[in-house]
Design a protein around this motif. Structure first.
Motif, PDB file in Angstrom:
ATOM      1  N   THR A  85     -32.714 -13.884   6.103  1.00  0.00           N
ATOM      2  CA  THR A  85     -31.576 -14.765   6.334  1.00  0.00           C
ATOM      3  C   THR A  85     -30.624 -14.175   7.374  1.00  0.00           C
ATOM      4  O   THR A  85     -30.259 -13.002   7.279  1.00  0.00           O
ATOM      5  CB  THR A  85     -30.803 -14.966   5.013  1.00  0.00           C
ATOM      6  OG1 THR A  85     -31.720 -15.397   4.005  1.00  0.00           O
ATOM      7  CG2 THR A  85     -29.702 -15.994   5.168  1.00  0.00           C
ATOM      8  N   PRO A  86     -30.207 -14.961   8.373  1.00  0.00           N
ATOM      9  CA  PRO A  86     -29.237 -14.443   9.352  1.00  0.00           C
ATOM     10  C   PRO A  86     -27.886 -14.179   8.701  1.00  0.00           C
ATOM     11  O   PRO A  86     -27.561 -14.746   7.649  1.00  0.00           O
ATOM     12  CB  PRO A  86     -29.151 -15.563  10.390  1.00  0.00           C
ATOM     13  CG  PRO A  86     -29.617 -16.792   9.693  1.00  0.00           C
ATOM     14  CD  PRO A  86     -30.625 -16.351   8.679  1.00  0.00           C
ATOM     15  N   ASP A  87     -27.087 -13.328   9.336  1.00  0.00           N
ATOM     16  CA  ASP A  87     -25.774 -12.977   8.793  1.00  0.00           C
ATOM     17  C   ASP A  87     -24.891 -14.200   8.591  1.00  0.00           C
ATOM     18  O   ASP A  87     -24.087 -14.247   7.654  1.00  0.00           O
ATOM     19  CB  ASP A  87     -25.075 -11.974   9.710  1.00  0.00           C
ATOM     20  CG  ASP A  87     -25.593 -10.558   9.515  1.00  0.00           C
ATOM     21  OD1 ASP A  87     -25.309  -9.975   8.461  1.00  0.00           O
ATOM     22  OD2 ASP A  87     -26.283 -10.051  10.409  1.00  0.00           O
ATOM     23  N   SER A  88     -25.028 -15.196   9.457  1.00  0.00           N
ATOM     24  CA  SER A  88     -24.192 -16.393   9.358  1.00  0.00           C
ATOM     25  C   SER A  88     -24.480 -17.205   8.096  1.00  0.00           C
ATOM     26  O   SER A  88     -23.684 -18.048   7.697  1.00  0.00           O
ATOM     27  CB  SER A  88     -24.402 -17.279  10.590  1.00  0.00           C
ATOM     28  OG  SER A  88     -25.767 -17.676  10.700  1.00  0.00           O
ATOM     29  N   GLY A 130     -27.086 -13.314   5.162  1.00  0.00           N
ATOM     30  CA  GLY A 130     -27.631 -12.057   5.645  1.00  0.00           C
ATOM     31  C   GLY A 130     -28.328 -11.193   4.612  1.00  0.00           C
ATOM     32  O   GLY A 130     -28.808 -11.675   3.580  1.00  0.00           O
ATOM     33  N   SER A 175     -30.976  -4.916  10.035  1.00  0.00           N
ATOM     34  CA  SER A 175     -30.743  -5.821   8.904  1.00  0.00           C
ATOM     35  C   SER A 175     -31.624  -5.444   7.715  1.00  0.00           C
ATOM     36  O   SER A 175     -31.196  -5.555   6.559  1.00  0.00           O
ATOM     37  CB  SER A 175     -30.973  -7.275   9.312  1.00  0.00           C
ATOM     38  OG  SER A 175     -32.303  -7.487   9.743  1.00  0.00           O
TER      39      SER A 175
END
Length: 242
Positions: free
Chosen positions: A36-39, A42, A75
């Motif tokens: 999952t992206p930080d936005s 994450g 990440s």
């Protein structure tokens, strides 16, 4: 052979329930989707998902955490730092490039499994010679079919890599190939096989696997053991011979 589920990313407790649902249906392997992206939450959200999905882990179960190349070494290491100690799982396809994967390999406390990066025999041979991973997610269509898939099985076996036999998607026909190829992998190296027939609603064939001791075996009928529904397949795109 243990079958592996595919648990798409979502709310951690909802993912935990989907693992429980597959467990009740006889699945002993579970593929947990992360990356999952930080936005969108994450590494912290991914750590919660892994923790929730493994909360009820049974002694016979195998958990594969699949990022589909969606993480960076940074990440991934942030996620690892937020996990409770003692969780038993492997990470599949954490990063999108060889360099990132090798960087993570040097620091990650969890085994790493190859998938998207190992496109052909030479990729697998290179990964083995550089000790990039501990296992292989062998997808038959990505390998080029059963014959190239058998070759990758042999390369992985010679190197002592664990193997999960899967495919990108499919139906009963693809599942038949997966079950038969999986049955040729030595028991100590085989982790799971993917029942892709359970992921679709359209039935292309009848494939009656043998269910025994919480796992499956291919049927003892000739060939792949399929009764194909030719009506579902429609008109042939090409015909050879008379």
């Amino acid at each position: 052979m243990a079958m592996i589920s595919s648990i798409h990313a979502g709310d951690p407790e909802e993912m935990r329930q989907r693992v429980a649902d597959h467990r009740a249906r006889g699945y002993r392997g579970h593929s947990i989707k992360i990356g999952t992206p930080d936005s969108e939450g994450g590494p912290a959200l991914d750590a919660e998902r892994i923790t929730a999905c493994l909360a009820d882990r049974q002694p016979v179960e195998f958990f594969l955490v699949d990022a589909n190349g969606g993480m960076t070494p940074e990440s991934a290491m942030r996620m690892v730092a937020m996990l409770p100690r003692g969780l038993d799982f492997v990470i599949e396809a954490p990063c999108a490039t060889w360099r990132e994967t090798m960087s993570l390999r040097q620091r990650c406390p969890y085994p790493i499994i190859l998938d998207e990066l190992a496109q052909n025999d030479s990729d697998l041979a290179w990964a083995i010679s550089n000790d990039v991973a501990d296992g292989l997610g062998l997808k038959i269509s990505k390998a080029g079919g059963l014959t190239p898939g058998r070759r990758q099985r042999d390369v992985a076996r010679a190197a002592g890599l664990t193997v999960s036999v899967q495919d990108t998607v499919g139906s009963a026909i693809a599942f038949a190939g997966i079950a038969h190829l999986g049955a040729t992998v030595p028991e100590k190296l085989l982790r799971c096989v993917l029942n892709c027939d359970d992921m679709v609603t359209l039935k292309t064939a009848n494939f009656d696997v043998i269910r025994r001791d919480g796992g499956i075996l291919p049927p003892e009928t000739p060939g792949l053991g399929l009764e194909v529904d030719e009506g579902v397949l429609g008109k042939p795109v090409a015909v050879w011979g008379d």
